[in-house]
Design a protein around this motif. Structure first.
Motif, PDB file in Angstrom:
ATOM      1  N   THR A   1      34.334  37.187  37.931  1.00 52.35           N
ATOM      2  CA  THR A   1      33.897  36.191  38.911  1.00 52.35           C
ATOM      3  C   THR A   1      34.229  34.776  38.429  1.00 52.35           C
ATOM      4  O   THR A   1      33.740  33.797  38.989  1.00 52.35           O
ATOM      5  CB  THR A   1      32.389  36.297  39.188  1.00 52.35           C
ATOM      6  OG1 THR A   1      31.682  36.211  37.950  1.00 52.35           O
ATOM      7  CG2 THR A   1      32.047  37.598  39.891  1.00 52.35           C
ATOM      8  N   THR A   2      35.053  34.671  37.391  1.00 51.57           N
ATOM      9  CA  THR A   2      35.493  33.360  36.893  1.00 51.57           C
ATOM     10  C   THR A   2      36.960  33.454  36.480  1.00 51.57           C
ATOM     11  O   THR A   2      37.440  34.523  36.100  1.00 51.57           O
ATOM     12  CB  THR A   2      34.672  32.888  35.678  1.00 51.57           C
ATOM     13  OG1 THR A   2      34.833  33.825  34.599  1.00 51.57           O
ATOM     14  CG2 THR A   2      33.197  32.755  36.032  1.00 51.57           C
TER      15      THR A   2
ATOM     16  N   SER B   1      38.811  43.116  39.159  1.00 48.26           N
ATOM     17  CA  SER B   1      37.792  43.216  40.212  1.00 48.26           C
ATOM     18  C   SER B   1      36.384  42.984  39.683  1.00 48.26           C
ATOM     19  O   SER B   1      35.462  42.732  40.464  1.00 48.26           O
ATOM     20  CB  SER B   1      37.865  44.594  40.873  1.00 48.26           C
ATOM     21  OG  SER B   1      37.627  45.623  39.911  1.00 48.26           O
ATOM     22  N   SER B   2      36.196  43.042  38.378  1.00 51.75           N
ATOM     23  CA  SER B   2      34.871  42.819  37.798  1.00 51.75           C
ATOM     24  C   SER B   2      34.627  41.359  37.418  1.00 51.75           C
ATOM     25  O   SER B   2      33.520  40.989  37.023  1.00 51.75           O
ATOM     26  CB  SER B   2      34.693  43.692  36.551  1.00 51.75           C
ATOM     27  OG  SER B   2      35.651  43.354  35.561  1.00 51.75           O
TER      28      SER B   2
ATOM     29  N   SER C   1      34.994  29.671  39.894  1.00 53.15           N
ATOM     30  CA  SER C   1      34.016  30.768  39.957  1.00 53.15           C
ATOM     31  C   SER C   1      33.776  31.119  41.410  1.00 53.15           C
ATOM     32  O   SER C   1      34.062  30.329  42.316  1.00 53.15           O
ATOM     33  CB  SER C   1      32.698  30.363  39.275  1.00 53.15           C
ATOM     34  OG  SER C   1      32.071  29.304  39.980  1.00 53.15           O
ATOM     35  N   TRP C   2      33.252  32.310  41.642  1.00 57.83           N
ATOM     36  CA  TRP C   2      33.012  32.769  43.002  1.00 57.83           C
ATOM     37  C   TRP C   2      31.963  33.874  42.995  1.00 57.83           C
ATOM     38  O   TRP C   2      31.660  34.471  41.956  1.00 57.83           O
ATOM     39  CB  TRP C   2      34.302  33.288  43.643  1.00 57.83           C
ATOM     40  CG  TRP C   2      34.969  34.395  42.869  1.00 57.83           C
ATOM     41  CD1 TRP C   2      34.770  35.743  42.998  1.00 57.83           C
ATOM     42  CD2 TRP C   2      35.930  34.240  41.800  1.00 57.83           C
ATOM     43  NE1 TRP C   2      35.549  36.440  42.104  1.00 57.83           N
ATOM     44  CE2 TRP C   2      36.272  35.543  41.354  1.00 57.83           C
ATOM     45  CE3 TRP C   2      36.524  33.143  41.193  1.00 57.83           C
ATOM     46  CZ2 TRP C   2      37.186  35.761  40.330  1.00 57.83           C
ATOM     47  CZ3 TRP C   2      37.436  33.367  40.172  1.00 57.83           C
ATOM     48  CH2 TRP C   2      37.763  34.658  39.754  1.00 57.83           C
ATOM     49  N   LYS C   3      31.395  34.126  44.167  1.00 58.10           N
ATOM     50  CA  LYS C   3      30.436  35.202  44.325  1.00 58.10           C
ATOM     51  C   LYS C   3      31.179  36.526  44.405  1.00 58.10           C
ATOM     52  O   LYS C   3      32.219  36.634  45.056  1.00 58.10           O
ATOM     53  CB  LYS C   3      29.612  34.994  45.598  1.00 58.10           C
ATOM     54  CG  LYS C   3      28.538  36.048  45.829  1.00 58.10           C
ATOM     55  CD  LYS C   3      27.768  35.770  47.106  1.00 58.10           C
ATOM     56  CE  LYS C   3      26.705  36.842  47.346  1.00 58.10           C
ATOM     57  NZ  LYS C   3      25.948  36.591  48.603  1.00 58.10           N
ATOM     58  N   ALA C   4      30.662  37.547  43.723  1.00 57.44           N
ATOM     59  CA  ALA C   4      31.320  38.853  43.713  1.00 57.44           C
ATOM     60  C   ALA C   4      31.444  39.401  45.136  1.00 57.44           C
ATOM     61  O   ALA C   4      30.514  39.309  45.945  1.00 57.44           O
ATOM     62  CB  ALA C   4      30.538  39.834  42.846  1.00 57.44           C
ATOM     63  N   TYR C   5      32.620  39.953  45.424  1.00 59.68           N
ATOM     64  CA  TYR C   5      32.867  40.553  46.746  1.00 59.68           C
ATOM     65  C   TYR C   5      32.029  41.813  46.918  1.00 59.68           C
ATOM     66  O   TYR C   5      31.888  42.620  45.995  1.00 59.68           O
ATOM     67  CB  TYR C   5      34.348  40.898  46.878  1.00 59.68           C
ATOM     68  CG  TYR C   5      34.700  41.779  48.057  1.00 59.68           C
ATOM     69  CD1 TYR C   5      34.720  41.261  49.347  1.00 59.68           C
ATOM     70  CD2 TYR C   5      35.011  43.120  47.876  1.00 59.68           C
ATOM     71  CE1 TYR C   5      35.043  42.062  50.430  1.00 59.68           C
ATOM     72  CE2 TYR C   5      35.350  43.933  48.952  1.00 59.68           C
ATOM     73  CZ  TYR C   5      35.362  43.396  50.229  1.00 59.68           C
ATOM     74  OH  TYR C   5      35.680  44.197  51.297  1.00 59.68           O
TER      75      TYR C   5
ATOM     76  N   THR D   1      35.518  36.548  49.917  1.00 62.31           N
ATOM     77  CA  THR D   1      34.479  35.740  49.278  1.00 62.31           C
ATOM     78  C   THR D   1      34.947  34.290  49.322  1.00 62.31           C
ATOM     79  O   THR D   1      35.875  33.971  50.069  1.00 62.31           O
ATOM     80  CB  THR D   1      34.222  36.221  47.830  1.00 62.31           C
ATOM     81  OG1 THR D   1      33.146  35.472  47.261  1.00 62.31           O
ATOM     82  CG2 THR D   1      35.457  36.082  46.962  1.00 62.31           C
TER      83      THR D   1
ATOM     84  N   TYR E   1      41.064  40.862  42.518  1.00 57.30           N
ATOM     85  CA  TYR E   1      41.100  39.522  43.104  1.00 57.30           C
ATOM     86  C   TYR E   1      42.482  38.941  42.858  1.00 57.30           C
ATOM     87  O   TYR E   1      43.197  39.341  41.932  1.00 57.30           O
ATOM     88  CB  TYR E   1      40.054  38.605  42.460  1.00 57.30           C
ATOM     89  CG  TYR E   1      38.619  38.971  42.726  1.00 57.30           C
ATOM     90  CD1 TYR E   1      38.033  38.710  43.960  1.00 57.30           C
ATOM     91  CD2 TYR E   1      37.831  39.561  41.736  1.00 57.30           C
ATOM     92  CE1 TYR E   1      36.702  39.026  44.205  1.00 57.30           C
ATOM     93  CE2 TYR E   1      36.507  39.883  41.964  1.00 57.30           C
ATOM     94  CZ  TYR E   1      35.944  39.619  43.200  1.00 57.30           C
ATOM     95  OH  TYR E   1      34.644  39.939  43.432  1.00 57.30           O
TER      96      TYR E   1
END
Length: 481
Positions: free
Chosen positions: A114-115, A111-112, A70-74, A54, A88
């Motif tokens: 996104t921040t 893994s859940s 922050s990032w988009k979920a894989y 990602t 991550y």
């Protein structure tokens, strides 16, 4: 890449270049332009190879010890369960090109999630000339069930000085609203500027357009997320100038605070909203000039100082009606010039208008910074630690008025501080937001039990603490070896 073909470059061309084909087309910036040192608009070729998990979003909040990321979920779309995510990993380096490894690992992340907020970066030194003088490169890697580590494109992040926080308020993604006011079309909303029959996301400021007459740009930047107790150290407004038509190159562009709010899709030269007229046609604004910029003929980003405006909006949120950008002399006798700036809805998010706010807040984390405090100390031993203190209040600290000290407490809360294990270091004169790095001497208590050191800044001659000692814990545990 394979070596089977010569690299002669490539050509971009319209599909139909004939006289009967569609007219017009995009204009791109050349790679050899200066653009005020900016690189956002120059041509670039991005090559992605291998497996990528990602990518990090551009952070909008950066503390002195790291950014809020922050990032988009894989998502595993390969059909191979071995590519499912386990966790991550956040990686950081001082080099742009790096491979995630144990040496660059900052933290494993669920893994859940996104921040994640990095709290281990080293701030820009308080002696640095610039507020943002140190940068790091980040990757968010994906560890898979098969044991692979899927890297990501690197994201560069500038880190402010100790005690400071930087917030970026940019474009429509940041809640920015803007539009153009046109004297020649006083009842028409100009949220898009027409060019060859196509509505463009531009902001027009000038006085030499036969179609639009005198034009002014109005913008509003929300301050949501900045603490109401913050002291603003620096605030700059940036606009990307895409095109300037001028015969003089002598125009000055002024920044004013608006005194009446507006609606982006309704505001005109005559009206702030569809039902509310401006008290003065062309926008209700303070006569005070907050900042002035000249010589904008070259393509690139322009900046205005809006520090005092931002502090006023934080102190009185209801007073934030936005800003106006206009020429200093809009008369026919003045310089005839017009600049088109990119708006908050421009195609490239990185070129949209933004404000860069640097502030301090009266919290423990912002006031004290001592990352080198030993995690284990030997009883009856004195340690010397570099300690950065920031004046996070709105008033100046007089030299010697305050001193840096600390207390020792056992895990059960028992205070074991004595005159023999507590020393004080005078704090020099500090203006609001200013920092100073001092050396603190800490003699460990003569005890076989674990003791925790907590820092505090005390006003000399009073019992006041800024902040209170109970809240100040760059908490390092000390125990006998």
């Amino acid at each position: 890449m394979s070596g089977t073909a010569a690299n002669h470059g490539f050509v971009l061309a319209a599909k139909d270049e004939s006289s009967t084909g569609p007219l017009g087309g995009p204009r791109y910036e050349a790679g050899d332009g200066s653009y005020g040192g900016e690189t956002s608009g120059i041509p670039r070729l991005t090559v992605t190879y291998g497996k990528v998990g990602t990518a990090l979003n551009s952070p909008t909040v950066v503390h002195s010890t790291g950014p809020e990321l922050s990032w988009k979920a894989y998502a595993n779309t390969s059909g191979d369960t071995g590519q499912d995510i386990v966790e991550y990993q956040l990686h950081r380096s001082t080099q742009q090109a790096f491979t995630p490894s144990a040496a660059t690992l900052i933290a494993p992340i669920s893994s859940s999630a996104t921040t994640y907020t990095d709290t281990t970066a080293v701030p820009t030194p308080d002696s640095a000339a610039n507020e943002i003088g140190k940068s790091y490169y980040y990757q968010i890697a994906v560890k898979t069930k098969s044991g692979e580590l899927l890297g990501s494109p690197t994201r560069i992040v500038g880190i402010p000085k100790a005690g400071r926080t930087m917030k970026i308020i940019q474009g429509s993604q940041g809640g920015v609203t803007d539009t153009t006011l046109s004297s020649a079309q006083p009842s028409t909303n100009q949220d898009t500027i027409q060019s060859w029959g196509v509505g463009q996301k531009w902001l027009s400021v000038g006085n030499n357009s036969g179609t639009y007459g005198t034009t002014r740009a109005v913008l509003k930047f929300p301050t949501t997320g900045i603490p109401s107790t913050a002291t603003v150290i620096n605030n700059r407004m940036f606009l990307w100038g895409a095109e300037t038509t001028t015969g003089t190159d002598g125009a000055l562009y002024e920044l004013h605070a608006l005194t009446r709010d507006f609606t982006e899709t309704q505001a005109t030269w005559n009206n702030a909203t569809s039902t509310t007229a401006w008290s003065s046609a062309g926008g209700d604004m303070s006569p005070a000039v907050s900042s002035t910029v000249g010589r904008v003929a070259d393509i690139g980003r322009r900046e205005w100082d809006a520090t005092s405006l931002m502090q006023g909006w934080i102190d009185d949120p209801a007073g934030n009606n936005g800003v106006a950008v206009k020429l200093k002399d809009e008369s026919s006798a003045g310089p005839q010039e017009r600049t088109l700036f990119l708006s908050a809805e421009a195609a490239d998010p990185q070129l949209r208008p933004y404000m860069q706010v640097i502030y301090v807040d009266s919290t423990t984390e912002d006031t004290y910074y001592a990352p080198q405090t030993p995690s284990r100390m030997t009883p009856n031993t004195t340690y010397t630690v570099d300690f950065t203190v920031t004046n996070t209040t709105s008033a100046e600290w007089v030299a010697g008025e305050r001193e840096l000290s600390y207390t020792w407490k056992l895990p059960d809360g028992t205070d074991v501080t004595t005159g023999g294990n507590q020393l004080a270091t005078p704090i020099p004169r500090l203006r609001p937001g200013q920092s100073a790095t001092t050396r603190r001497r800490s003699p460990h208590p003569s005890t076989r039990t674990r003791a925790t050191s907590a820092a505090s800044t005390c006003s000399a001659g009073t019992s006041a603490r800024l902040p209170t000692a109970a809240g100040c814990r760059p908490a390092r545990t000390a125990s006998r070896r």
